[in-house]
Design an enzyme around this catalytic site. Structure first.
Site, PDB file in Angstrom:
ATOM      1  N   ARG A 158      22.416  -0.239  -1.000  1.00 28.72           N
ATOM      2  CA  ARG A 158      21.281  -1.163  -1.182  1.00 28.72           C
ATOM      3  C   ARG A 158      20.036  -0.443  -1.698  1.00 28.72           C
ATOM      4  NH1 ARG A 158      22.825  -5.961   1.548  1.00 28.72           N
ATOM      5  NH2 ARG A 158      21.323  -6.956   0.194  1.00 28.72           N
ATOM      6  N   ARG A 169      15.083  -4.313  -2.077  1.00 29.24           N
ATOM      7  CA  ARG A 169      14.492  -4.244  -0.729  1.00 29.24           C
ATOM      8  C   ARG A 169      13.429  -3.205  -0.418  1.00 29.24           C
ATOM      9  NH1 ARG A 169      19.282  -3.955   3.599  1.00 29.24           N
ATOM     10  NH2 ARG A 169      19.463  -6.118   2.977  1.00 29.24           N
ATOM     11  N   ARG A 195      10.008  -9.379  -7.799  1.00 27.97           N
ATOM     12  CA  ARG A 195      10.343 -10.567  -7.003  1.00 27.97           C
ATOM     13  C   ARG A 195       9.185 -11.563  -6.852  1.00 27.97           C
ATOM     14  NH1 ARG A 195      14.359 -11.613  -3.534  1.00 27.97           N
ATOM     15  NH2 ARG A 195      13.278 -13.597  -3.550  1.00 27.97           N
ATOM     16  N   ASP A 227      24.807  -9.575  -6.358  1.00 29.43           N
ATOM     17  CA  ASP A 227      25.080  -9.800  -4.941  1.00 29.43           C
ATOM     18  C   ASP A 227      26.569 -10.048  -4.779  1.00 29.43           C
ATOM     19  OD1 ASP A 227      23.880 -10.213  -2.203  1.00 29.43           O
ATOM     20  OD2 ASP A 227      25.048 -12.040  -2.398  1.00 29.43           O
ATOM     21  N   TYR A 283      31.373 -16.060   4.561  1.00 28.07           N
ATOM     22  CA  TYR A 283      30.255 -16.888   4.069  1.00 28.07           C
ATOM     23  C   TYR A 283      30.731 -18.283   3.675  1.00 28.07           C
ATOM     24  CZ  TYR A 283      27.308 -12.773   4.181  1.00 28.07           C
ATOM     25  OH  TYR A 283      26.589 -11.683   4.606  1.00 28.07           O
TER      26      TYR A 283
HETATM   27  O1  CP3 Z   1      24.921  -4.751   3.079  1.00 30.82           O
HETATM   28  C1  CP3 Z   1      26.144  -4.908   2.867  1.00 30.82           C
HETATM   29  O2  CP3 Z   1      26.995  -5.007   3.748  1.00 30.82           O
HETATM   30  C2  CP3 Z   1      26.574  -4.889   1.435  1.00 30.82           C
HETATM   31  C3  CP3 Z   1      27.367  -6.051   0.988  1.00 30.82           C
HETATM   32  C4  CP3 Z   1      26.507  -7.279   0.815  1.00 30.82           C
HETATM   33  C5  CP3 Z   1      25.661  -7.520  -0.309  1.00 30.82           C
HETATM   34  N1  CP3 Z   1      25.121  -8.752  -0.163  1.00 30.82           N
HETATM   35  C6  CP3 Z   1      25.508  -6.594  -1.426  1.00 30.82           C
HETATM   36  C7  CP3 Z   1      24.274  -6.584  -2.240  1.00 30.82           C
HETATM   37  C8  CP3 Z   1      26.435  -8.373   1.663  1.00 30.82           C
HETATM   38  C9  CP3 Z   1      27.155  -8.575   2.992  1.00 30.82           C
HETATM   39  C10 CP3 Z   1      25.558  -9.319   1.043  1.00 30.82           C
HETATM   40  C11 CP3 Z   1      25.238 -10.678   1.528  1.00 30.82           C
HETATM   41  C12 CP3 Z   1      23.800 -10.920   1.464  1.00 30.82           C
HETATM   42  N2  CP3 Z   1      23.146 -11.315   0.332  1.00 30.82           N
HETATM   43  C13 CP3 Z   1      22.882 -10.767   2.497  1.00 30.82           C
HETATM   44  C14 CP3 Z   1      23.211 -10.342   3.911  1.00 30.82           C
HETATM   45  C15 CP3 Z   1      23.184 -11.515   4.834  1.00 30.82           C
HETATM   46  C16 CP3 Z   1      23.955 -11.311   6.092  1.00 30.82           C
HETATM   47  O3  CP3 Z   1      25.013 -11.929   6.256  1.00 30.82           O
HETATM   48  O4  CP3 Z   1      23.494 -10.498   6.933  1.00 30.82           O
HETATM   49  C17 CP3 Z   1      21.611 -11.062   1.964  1.00 30.82           C
HETATM   50  C18 CP3 Z   1      20.309 -11.004   2.684  1.00 30.82           C
HETATM   51  C19 CP3 Z   1      21.816 -11.406   0.593  1.00 30.82           C
HETATM   52  C20 CP3 Z   1      20.784 -11.750  -0.421  1.00 30.82           C
HETATM   53  C21 CP3 Z   1      20.390 -10.561  -1.203  1.00 30.82           C
HETATM   54  N3  CP3 Z   1      21.248  -9.801  -1.991  1.00 30.82           N
HETATM   55  C22 CP3 Z   1      19.071 -10.050  -1.392  1.00 30.82           C
HETATM   56  C23 CP3 Z   1      17.837 -10.616  -0.710  1.00 30.82           C
HETATM   57  C24 CP3 Z   1      19.171  -8.966  -2.293  1.00 30.82           C
HETATM   58  C25 CP3 Z   1      18.067  -8.170  -2.948  1.00 30.82           C
HETATM   59  C26 CP3 Z   1      17.262  -7.336  -2.061  1.00 30.82           C
HETATM   60  C27 CP3 Z   1      17.953  -6.702  -0.874  1.00 30.82           C
HETATM   61  O5  CP3 Z   1      17.624  -7.145   0.228  1.00 30.82           O
HETATM   62  O6  CP3 Z   1      18.759  -5.791  -1.067  1.00 30.82           O
HETATM   63  C28 CP3 Z   1      20.543  -8.814  -2.622  1.00 30.82           C
HETATM   64  C29 CP3 Z   1      21.072  -7.824  -3.568  1.00 30.82           C
HETATM   65  C30 CP3 Z   1      22.330  -7.100  -3.186  1.00 30.82           C
HETATM   66  N4  CP3 Z   1      23.272  -7.514  -2.294  1.00 30.82           N
HETATM   67  C31 CP3 Z   1      22.759  -5.877  -3.759  1.00 30.82           C
HETATM   68  C32 CP3 Z   1      23.970  -5.552  -3.155  1.00 30.82           C
HETATM   69  C33 CP3 Z   1      24.819  -4.313  -3.387  1.00 30.82           C
HETATM   70  C34 CP3 Z   1      22.026  -5.124  -4.883  1.00 30.82           C
HETATM   71  C35 CP3 Z   1      20.977  -4.193  -4.372  1.00 30.82           C
HETATM   72  C36 CP3 Z   1      21.518  -2.825  -4.060  1.00 30.82           C
HETATM   73  O7  CP3 Z   1      22.375  -2.684  -3.194  1.00 30.82           O
HETATM   74  O8  CP3 Z   1      21.101  -1.841  -4.642  1.00 30.82           O
END
Ligand code: CP3
Length: 353
Positions: free
Chosen positions: A32, A36, A45, A81, A158
């Site tokens: 990640r 973030r 954002r 994502d 999900y």
């Molecule tokens: O953390 C993990 O376990 C990685 C796998 C995963 C991602 N997204 C990869 C990701 C999971 C489980 C998710 C679901 C998801 N999507 C959540 C978690 C919710 C939960 O069930 O707890 C959330 C909050 C999102 C929405 C989301 N995706 C946001 C807000 C962002 C951007 C900013 C941030 O918080 O990272 C993402 C981008 C994202 N999701 C990335 C990846 C690999 C790209 C950013 C990076 O990892 O460099």
């Protein structure tokens, strides 16, 4: 100075480590890392939603590269994502701030499976593939470009729960009570994940990470029966494309005995298990990990001590990729990230052969 413009002409250390070759430098990236924690990401954002960024290849590529401008990491991970391919086939997903993906209505019946048609990457997620191409063109040769997908179990949670869950009750209830429906869903998701990862490799991803973020909530026997056959099938199909595969699961300490048979080139370790013990139980594969992301909320001396502990457990053996044991926490101070990376580089300097 930008860390992007340094040298060219080297094979990424991360790819060498994935083949268990020695590198002279511990390859490092941070789960990640894009998004973030970065103020420059938060700025983007203010004007664009998460899905807007994903659907705009130039913007997605620039966000992907942001952490490399700031940190001495060895890889970029494409900004997307885990729900991206679901959105691609037309599932209605809302990414709710501070919650995560919300899917309404959820997938609960055989009829609902029809909503999961096969993925056609060039039509359904062209922006993601274009972002990969753009990043690859910008990335110095010694940095690896990582593509990724959520694994079928994690995606299924999900879809079935309709959003994040604490105990995966609806998911497990389907698994036990409607095994045909469960296997139908997992079959469709596996097809999607396979196609998606292969398309990413074709678009320039040099390594692929499969995130099975929530599988640690399963017992070993249930993991083996309801999930593992799909993981193995995906990995064997994807490996044929030549890009090494990193299999990451959270809370997977109890599952490593099974995961070692997955065919993954690299096994991502969560932070709960000591790296050396987990590596010993996995045999001859590369490992990635595994500093507790919360350590980066502590004082610098704790960051240093625990970073060095991970490195010492890896012992400079070929095949270690340094990372956190799960995604970096949004409130992490950037100074601590820098400090962790400095500790890894300092350790490399002291142990160079
Ligand atoms: O953390 C993990 O376990 C990685 C796998 C995963 C991602 N997204 C990869 C990701 C999971 C489980 C998710 C679901 C998801 N999507 C959540 C978690 C919710 C939960 O069930 O707890 C959330 C909050 C999102 C929405 C989301 N995706 C946001 C807000 C962002 C951007 C900013 C941030 O918080 O990272 C993402 C981008 C994202 N999701 C990335 C990846 C690999 C790209 C950013 C990076 O990892 O460099």
């Amino acid at each position: 100075m930008s860390t992007l413009a340094t040298h060219t002409g080297y094979e990424p250390a991360l790819l060498k480590a994935a083949r268990m070759e020695s590198t002279g430098r511990t390859p490092l990236w941070i789960m990640r890392q894009a998004g973030r924690v970065l103020p420059e990401y938060r700025k983007v954002r203010e004007k664009h939603s998460l899905l807007d960024i994903c659907r705009n290849p130039e913007l997605a590529a620039s966000v992907t590269l942001q952490p490399l401008e700031r940190f001495d990491v060895d890889a970029a991970i494409v900004f997307a994502d885990i729900v991206t391919p679901l959105v691609g086939v037309g599932i209605e997903v809302e990414l709710v701030e501070k919650v995560g993906p919300v899917i309404d209505p959820p997938v609960r019946s055989r009829g609902d499976l029809e909503r999961l048609r096969p993925l056609e990457p060039e039509q359904d997620v062209p922006y993601m593939l274009e972002a990969l191409r753009l990043v690859r063109a910008e990335l110095p040769d010694e940095k690896a470009l990582i593509g990724f997908a959520g694994a079928p179990f994690t995606l299924a949670t999900y879809l079935i729960e309709g959003g994040p869950s604490r105990n995966y009750a609806a998911t497990k209830a389907m698994m036990y009570s409607q095994p045909d429906l469960w296997h139908g869903l997992m079959g469709r998701l596996s097809g999607m994940v396979k196609t998606y990862l292969l398309a990413q490799a074709a678009a320039g991803a040099q390594a692929l990470q499969l995130f099975d973020s929530w599988v640690g909530w399963l017992s070993r026997r249930d993991y083996q029966e309801y999930v593992f056959p799909y993981t193995r099938e995906i990995l064997s199909a994807v490996k044929a494309a030549g890009a090494p595969v990193i299999h990451f699961a959270t809370g997977s300490g109890g599952l490593n005995e099974v995961i070692r048979e997955s065919g993954a080139d690299v096994v991502g370790l969560d932070w709960r298990v000591p790296l050396d013990e987990a590596w010993a139980s996995l045999g001859a594969v590369a490992v990635q990990g595994n500093l507790d992301p919360a350590v980066l909320l502590g004082p610098p001396e704790v960051v240093r001590e625990q970073t060095r502990d991970v490195l010492q457990r890896a012992g400079g053996r070929p095949g270690h990729i340094f990372n956190l044991g799960h995604g970096i926490l949004p409130q992490t101070p950037l100074d601590n990230v820098m400090h962790m990376i400095d500790c890894v580089r300092e350790w490399d300097g002291a142990h160079a052969s």
